[in-house]
Scaffold this motif. Structure first.
Motif, PDB file in Angstrom:
ATOM      1  N   VAL A 162       0.854  -1.188   0.000  1.00 45.07           N
ATOM      2  CA  VAL A 162       0.000   0.000   0.000  1.00 45.07           C
ATOM      3  C   VAL A 162       0.891   1.240   0.000  1.00 45.07           C
ATOM      4  N   TRP A 163       0.659   2.141  -0.928  1.00 45.98           N
ATOM      5  CA  TRP A 163       1.443   3.398  -1.013  1.00 45.98           C
ATOM      6  C   TRP A 163       0.967   4.359   0.073  1.00 45.98           C
TER       7      TRP A 163
ATOM      8  N   GLU B 219      -3.080   3.499  -2.589  1.00 47.69           N
ATOM      9  CA  GLU B 219      -3.146   2.595  -3.739  1.00 47.69           C
ATOM     10  C   GLU B 219      -2.546   1.239  -3.369  1.00 47.69           C
ATOM     11  N   GLU B 220      -3.247   0.180  -3.740  1.00 46.51           N
ATOM     12  CA  GLU B 220      -2.797  -1.172  -3.388  1.00 46.51           C
ATOM     13  C   GLU B 220      -2.370  -1.944  -4.624  1.00 46.51           C
ATOM     14  N   ARG B 221      -1.321  -2.740  -4.468  1.00 48.24           N
ATOM     15  CA  ARG B 221      -0.833  -3.584  -5.564  1.00 48.24           C
ATOM     16  C   ARG B 221      -0.328  -4.895  -4.979  1.00 48.24           C
ATOM     17  N   ASN B 222      -0.193  -5.890  -5.846  1.00 46.58           N
ATOM     18  CA  ASN B 222       0.490  -7.102  -5.403  1.00 46.58           C
ATOM     19  C   ASN B 222       1.946  -6.741  -5.162  1.00 46.58           C
ATOM     20  N   MET B 223       2.589  -7.484  -4.291  1.00 45.22           N
ATOM     21  CA  MET B 223       3.964  -7.175  -3.901  1.00 45.22           C
ATOM     22  C   MET B 223       4.898  -6.923  -5.090  1.00 45.22           C
TER      23      MET B 223
ATOM     24  N   MET C 253       8.118   0.570  -8.353  1.00 45.98           N
ATOM     25  CA  MET C 253       7.944  -0.589  -7.470  1.00 45.98           C
ATOM     26  C   MET C 253       7.661  -0.119  -6.047  1.00 45.98           C
ATOM     27  N   PHE C 254       8.298   1.003  -5.687  1.00 50.71           N
ATOM     28  CA  PHE C 254       8.109   1.608  -4.354  1.00 50.71           C
ATOM     29  C   PHE C 254       8.585   3.049  -4.441  1.00 50.71           C
ATOM     30  N   PRO C 255       8.266   3.882  -3.435  1.00 50.27           N
ATOM     31  CA  PRO C 255       8.732   5.282  -3.466  1.00 50.27           C
ATOM     32  C   PRO C 255      10.264   5.345  -3.395  1.00 50.27           C
ATOM     33  N   PRO C 256      10.920   6.450  -3.701  1.00 45.21           N
ATOM     34  CA  PRO C 256      10.330   7.746  -4.037  1.00 45.21           C
ATOM     35  C   PRO C 256       9.673   7.785  -5.417  1.00 45.21           C
ATOM     36  N   GLY C 257       8.593   8.571  -5.482  1.00 47.81           N
ATOM     37  CA  GLY C 257       7.886   8.712  -6.740  1.00 47.81           C
ATOM     38  C   GLY C 257       8.490   9.822  -7.579  1.00 47.81           C
ATOM     39  N   HIS C 258       9.286  10.662  -6.939  1.00 46.49           N
ATOM     40  CA  HIS C 258       9.863  11.851  -7.595  1.00 46.49           C
ATOM     41  C   HIS C 258      10.945  12.377  -6.658  1.00 46.49           C
TER      42      HIS C 258
ATOM     43  N   ALA D  16       3.468   0.240   2.932  1.00 48.82           N
ATOM     44  CA  ALA D  16       3.141  -0.755   3.959  1.00 48.82           C
ATOM     45  C   ALA D  16       2.965  -2.092   3.249  1.00 48.82           C
ATOM     46  N   TYR D  17       3.533  -3.158   3.820  1.00 48.48           N
ATOM     47  CA  TYR D  17       3.339  -4.500   3.265  1.00 48.48           C
ATOM     48  C   TYR D  17       2.373  -5.233   4.178  1.00 48.48           C
ATOM     49  N   GLU D  18       1.253  -5.648   3.620  1.00 52.70           N
ATOM     50  CA  GLU D  18       0.244  -6.320   4.443  1.00 52.70           C
ATOM     51  C   GLU D  18       0.094  -7.758   3.990  1.00 52.70           C
ATOM     52  N   GLU D  19       0.253  -8.651   4.939  1.00 51.47           N
ATOM     53  CA  GLU D  19       0.164 -10.072   4.614  1.00 51.47           C
ATOM     54  C   GLU D  19      -1.273 -10.435   4.249  1.00 51.47           C
TER      55      GLU D  19
END
Ligand SMILES: [Zn+2]
Length: 311
Positions: free
Chosen positions: A255-256, A274-278, A287-292, A300-303
């Motif tokens: 989750v971003w 925003e949620e995505r698969n790992m 894939m992960f921040p930084p976005g800029h 956050a990684y949620e099992e």
């Protein structure tokens, strides 16, 4: 092989809001602790680069219409050294901090820095950064050369003196410095119609040098924040992957999380939550921040429940 372990009590899920704040605060604390040293070292690196390039080399570059390949390679080596000695240890530190957090949760988690999944990202990114920094430097100098070629009655020596304080600046920064210098010079001559050109030149040079110092600091801050945030986020991703490989965590969604305090990321505000698969990229292609640059977002990684067959 299926491992049989004692049933573990289900952990109560932390409230989304408070865990989000915790994750963002951890990133913030890491940045606050590590940024100042990186900023200082970057600024001093550019100072060394500025004083090690000779006026002769700059003059020759001006006459040739651009920086030579040799100079570009020299800067590339320079940046490679900088990244290996300054940034890589900080990146490693970020990955360590995150891994220790995973270890606190799963005491049998084994963290091997050299084979951790986060290292692949860090190595690849380090190589990219070296090329980008050297290229930005070349582009900035070439843009100044092109700009000064439009001057009438300017000697190559003068151009070399204009360019030197701008080493380490980006192309827009370097051009803005050159224009500022012109403005100061013109303003002086307007105010002192009988003033000496030499005095105007000196005033302009001093003003440009002061401005360049501010610009160097601003750029260093930007690089430090972006690169350290990258390392932290790559570390989190890598540590989660390692923990999955060792059977402590099942499948995850990510989750971003956007920073919501005094300086919100305006570019990222639409990414919040925003949620995505790992292993999928977010809608901004990352894939992960930084976005800029200077982004302070985290993930956050949620099992996903019932996906860990070891439990
Ligand atoms: Zn952001």
């Amino acid at each position: 092989m299926i491992k049989f372990t004692d049933a573990r009590p289900k952990l109560k899920k932390a409230k989304q809001g408070s865990s989000k704040k915790t994750i963002l605060n951890k990133l913030k604390a890491f940045l606050t602790a590590t940024e100042p040293e990186v900023i200082k070292l970057l600024v001093s690196k550019w100072k060394t680069q500025g004083s090690s390039i000779t006026y002769k080399e700059l003059r020759e570059a001006y006459l040739a219409g651009g920086m030579t390949k040799e100079q570009f390679l020299k800067w590339q080596q320079d940046y490679s050294k900088l990244i290996n000695t300054i940034l890589a240890p900080k990146w490693q530190q970020a990955a360590d901090v995150v891994a220790q957090e995973v270890k606190a949760k799963y005491p049998y988690f084994v963290y091997e820095p050299m084979i951790s999944a986060s290292m692949d990202f860090i190595k690849e990114h380090g190589a990219e950064l070296v090329t980008n920094l050297a290229r930005e430097q070349k582009d900035a100098l070439n843009a100044m050369i092109a700009h000064c070629s439009g001057y009438t009655a300017v000697t190559p020596d003068e151009v070399a003196r204009i360019m030197r304080p701008c080493i380490g600046l980006t192309k827009p920064q370097a051009l803005s410095n050159v224009r500022y210098r012109e403005t100061v010079k013109a303003a002086y001559l307007k105010e002192h119609p009988n003033g000496k050109a030499e005095t105007a030149e000196k005033k302009a040079a001093n003003a440009a040098a002061r401005y360049a110092a501010k610009q160097h600091r601003y750029r260093a801050q930007n690089i430090a924040r972006t690169e350290l945030a990258f390392a932290y986020n790559a570390g989190t991703y890598g540590a989660t992957k390692d923990a999955q490989a060792q059977g402590f965590i099942g499948d995850c969604k990510k989750v971003w999380l956007t920073a919501y305090d005094e300086r919100v990321c305006p570019i990222c505000s639409k990414m919040d939550g925003e949620e995505r698969n790992m292993d999928s990229v977010f809608s901004n292609g990352k894939m992960f921040p930084p976005g800029h640059p200077s982004c302070r977002c985290a993930v956050a990684y949620e099992e996903i429940p019932d996906t860990n067959l070891n439990l």
